[in-house]
Structures are given as C-alpha cells and as structure tokens.
Write a protein that holds these residues in place. Structure first.
Motif, short mmCIF file in Angstrom:
data_model
loop_
_atom_site.label_atom_id
_atom_site.label_comp_id
_atom_site.label_asym_id
_atom_site.label_seq_id
_atom_site.Cartn_x
_atom_site.Cartn_y
_atom_site.Cartn_z
N LEU A 74 0.85 -1.05 0.03
CA LEU A 74 0.00 -0.06 0.03
C LEU A 74 0.92 1.13 0.04
O LEU A 74 0.65 2.19 -0.66
CB LEU A 74 -1.09 -0.10 1.25
N GLY A 75 1.93 1.13 0.74
CA GLY A 75 2.99 2.44 0.84
C GLY A 75 3.47 2.72 -0.32
O GLY A 75 3.68 3.79 -0.85
N LYS A 76 3.94 1.47 -1.20
CA LYS A 76 4.72 1.50 -2.41
C LYS A 76 3.83 2.13 -3.31
O LYS A 76 4.08 2.82 -4.36
CB LYS A 76 5.08 0.28 -3.05
N LEU A 77 2.46 2.07 -3.28
CA LEU A 77 1.56 2.37 -4.44
C LEU A 77 1.19 3.99 -3.78
O LEU A 77 1.13 4.77 -4.87
CB LEU A 77 0.25 1.65 -4.17
N LEU A 78 0.92 4.23 -2.48
CA LEU A 78 0.36 5.60 -2.32
C LEU A 78 1.50 6.40 -2.18
O LEU A 78 1.15 7.79 -2.50
CB LEU A 78 -0.29 5.62 -0.75
N ASP A 79 2.63 6.34 -1.92
CA ASP A 79 3.79 7.16 -1.61
C ASP A 79 4.12 7.90 -3.27
O ASP A 79 3.96 9.20 -2.99
CB ASP A 79 5.09 6.69 -1.02
N PRO A 80 4.36 7.36 -4.03
CA PRO A 80 4.56 7.96 -5.27
C PRO A 80 3.50 8.63 -5.77
O PRO A 80 3.39 9.69 -6.54
CB PRO A 80 5.25 7.10 -6.38
N LEU A 81 2.17 8.07 -5.58
CA LEU A 81 0.90 8.75 -6.10
C LEU A 81 0.71 9.91 -5.33
O LEU A 81 0.11 11.19 -5.77
CB LEU A 81 -0.36 7.62 -5.67
N ALA A 82 0.90 10.15 -3.80
CA ALA A 82 0.78 11.30 -3.15
C ALA A 82 1.77 12.40 -3.62
O ALA A 82 1.23 13.63 -3.90
CB ALA A 82 1.12 10.89 -1.66
N ASP A 83 3.08 11.90 -4.15
CA ASP A 83 4.08 13.02 -4.69
C ASP A 83 3.59 13.76 -5.97
O ASP A 83 3.47 14.90 -6.29
CB ASP A 83 5.32 12.26 -4.72
N LYS A 84 3.03 12.64 -6.69
CA LYS A 84 2.65 13.15 -8.31
C LYS A 84 1.33 14.00 -7.97
O LYS A 84 1.26 15.07 -8.69
CB LYS A 84 2.38 11.78 -9.03
N LEU A 85 0.31 13.65 -7.10
CA LEU A 85 -0.98 14.51 -6.93
C LEU A 85 -0.37 15.76 -6.43
O LEU A 85 -0.90 16.53 -6.69
CB LEU A 85 -1.81 13.70 -6.01
N LEU A 86 0.44 15.85 -5.65
CA LEU A 86 0.75 17.31 -4.78
C LEU A 86 1.26 18.08 -5.96
O LEU A 86 1.03 19.08 -5.98
CB LEU A 86 1.72 16.90 -3.85
N ILE A 87 2.33 17.70 -6.50
CA ILE A 87 3.06 18.70 -7.50
C ILE A 87 1.93 18.82 -8.71
O ILE A 87 2.03 19.95 -9.25
CB ILE A 87 4.37 17.76 -8.15
N SER A 88 1.56 17.84 -9.21
CA SER A 88 0.53 18.03 -10.19
C SER A 88 -0.66 19.19 -9.94
O SER A 88 -0.83 20.04 -10.81
CB SER A 88 -0.30 16.75 -10.79
N VAL A 89 -1.08 19.05 -8.82
CA VAL A 89 -2.24 19.85 -8.41
C VAL A 89 -1.69 21.28 -8.17
O VAL A 89 -2.12 22.30 -8.68
CB VAL A 89 -3.12 19.31 -7.10
N ALA A 90 -0.65 21.51 -7.76
CA ALA A 90 0.34 22.94 -7.54
C ALA A 90 0.40 23.29 -8.86
O ALA A 90 0.20 24.49 -8.88
CB ALA A 90 1.61 22.67 -6.78
N LEU A 91 0.92 22.62 -9.78
CA LEU A 91 1.18 23.25 -10.92
C LEU A 91 0.07 23.61 -11.65
O LEU A 91 0.11 24.70 -12.36
CB LEU A 91 2.13 22.17 -11.84
N ILE A 92 -1.07 22.92 -11.81
CA ILE A 92 -2.29 23.08 -12.60
C ILE A 92 -2.73 24.44 -11.80
O ILE A 92 -3.15 25.28 -12.54
CB ILE A 92 -3.18 21.82 -12.29
N MET A 93 -3.06 24.54 -10.44
CA MET A 93 -3.53 25.60 -9.69
C MET A 93 -2.63 27.07 -10.15
O MET A 93 -3.06 27.95 -10.22
CB MET A 93 -3.41 25.55 -8.28
N MET A 94 -1.42 26.79 -10.23
CA MET A 94 -0.40 27.81 -10.29
C MET A 94 -0.60 28.60 -11.92
O MET A 94 -0.62 29.54 -12.32
CB MET A 94 1.01 27.61 -10.35
N VAL A 95 -0.81 27.45 -12.93
CA VAL A 95 -1.01 27.59 -14.27
C VAL A 95 -2.24 28.71 -14.28
O VAL A 95 -2.41 29.44 -15.03
CB VAL A 95 -1.21 26.75 -15.05
N GLN A 96 -3.33 28.01 -13.70
CA GLN A 96 -4.77 28.74 -13.71
C GLN A 96 -4.60 30.10 -13.11
O GLN A 96 -5.15 30.98 -13.65
CB GLN A 96 -5.67 28.03 -12.92
N SER A 97 -3.64 30.30 -12.17
CA SER A 97 -3.55 31.85 -11.58
C SER A 97 -2.44 32.58 -12.46
O SER A 97 -2.25 33.80 -11.80
CB SER A 97 -2.87 31.63 -9.99
#
Length: 194
Positions: A74-97
């Motif tokens: 579960l950790g092997k799945l969630l850890d990289p997923l959490a990283d990708k979500l955090l970075i992707s969401v931040a970038l998308i929000m910053m592009v929008q702004s």
C-alpha cells in the motif's frame, strides 16, 4: 494501517486544503464573506505552508517505513501517487493563476505519466523499478521551485532583480526532462514490450 501509510494518506488529504487556500474566488465573494476575504489576502502564504508541510511528510513517511520496517505494498502505491498528486495539483493551480507557464506544467506532469506507465508495464512483468537519485533531485527541485513561485520571488527581490523563482522553475523543468530520460533509458532494457 501503519504510521508511515497514515502519514502518506495525511499528505494526500492536505491537497484539498492546499486547493482551498490557493484557489481564486470571485470578487463579490471575497468582499462579502470574511473567510474568503482572508483567503484572498493571505491564502497564497497559507497554501505555501501547507505545500511545504505536505512535501516534508514525503521524507518522514519514507524514513519511518525504512527505520521501523513498515514498507508495505500500500505504501509503495500511495507514496509516489501522493507526490505526483501534490506536484500536479500545485502546477495546475499555479497555471490557472498565471504563476507558471503552461508548457512547464505539461512537461513535468507528462514525465510523471510516462514514468508511471513504464513502472506499470514493469510491474506486470514482476519487475519493481525503484526511484533513482535523479528522481529524488527532481522532486527536491520541483518543491523548491513551486515554493519560490508561491513566494513570488520574496525575499530575493530585495537583493537582486533576477527572478530566482523563474530560474528555479526552468531548472525544475530541465531536471524533470533529464531525469525522465535517464530513468527511461536505464530501465527500458529491463522490460519486454510486446
């Protein structure tokens, strides 16, 4: 569920809070509602704090998982997923702004899709592809670049006219491309594509 996985899940749960404080709201709402007015005035700095906290948990959950032998599938799945979500969401929000150029967000997010696809193909063949040092450098530089952009070049602007936040973001994009190419070239030969 062990402590390392709980920390990873907490990182994922911080993402909606990050969105809440970084989002742009209509002027009528920020003028009529004190909470949204507060977000309008201070939201970027609160979002920055949330982003840094969430990014720091990445090191913490990995440390705990290794030290206390809490490495799980579960950790092997969630850890990289959490990283990708955090970075992707931040970038998308910053592009929008309008804080980050669209092409930079596309390059960084596309790299994550390509590497994730490669890992999925490898996983189906029973091969576990570990992150390499370039991937870790990439993540650190991405976090630093996003934090610098959220700070809008403060406090560096009092020292120099150079846009350090933009330089860091260009550097993050360049390292993202290089690390992705390095990872792909080194691991492609391990996988039989059919």
């Amino acid at each position: 569920m062990n402590l390392a996985n709980r920390i990873t899940i907490a990182r994922i749960l911080l993402i909606p809070l990050f969105i809440l404080f970084l989002a742009e709201y209509p002027l009528w709402l920020t003028e009529q509602n004190s909470f949204f007015g507060f977000i309008h005035d201070k939201g970027t700095y609160i979002a920055l704090g949330i982003f840094i906290l969430a990014s720091a948990t990445d090191k913490l959950d990995g440390y705990i998982a290794r030290k206390y032998n809490q490495i799980t599938n579960l950790g092997k799945l969630l850890d990289p997923l959490a990283d990708k979500l955090l970075i992707s969401v931040a970038l998308i929000m910053m592009v929008q702004s309008g804080m980050v150029a669209t092409w930079i967000a596309v390059v960084i997010i596309a790299r994550e899709f390509v590497i994730t696809g490669l890992r999925m193909v490898a996983s189906e063949q029973g091969i576990a592809l570990a992150a390499d040092k370039w991937g870790k450098i990439k993540m650190v530089l991405q976090v630093a670049a996003i934090a610098a952009v959220l700070l809008d070049n403060v406090p560096v602007q009092s020292i120099t006219l150079m846009r350090v936040d933009e330089l860091l973001m260009f550097g993050a994009a360049a390292i993202t491309i290089l690390s992705g190419a390095h990872y792909f070239i080194n691991n492609f030969k391990l996988i039989q594509l059919r």
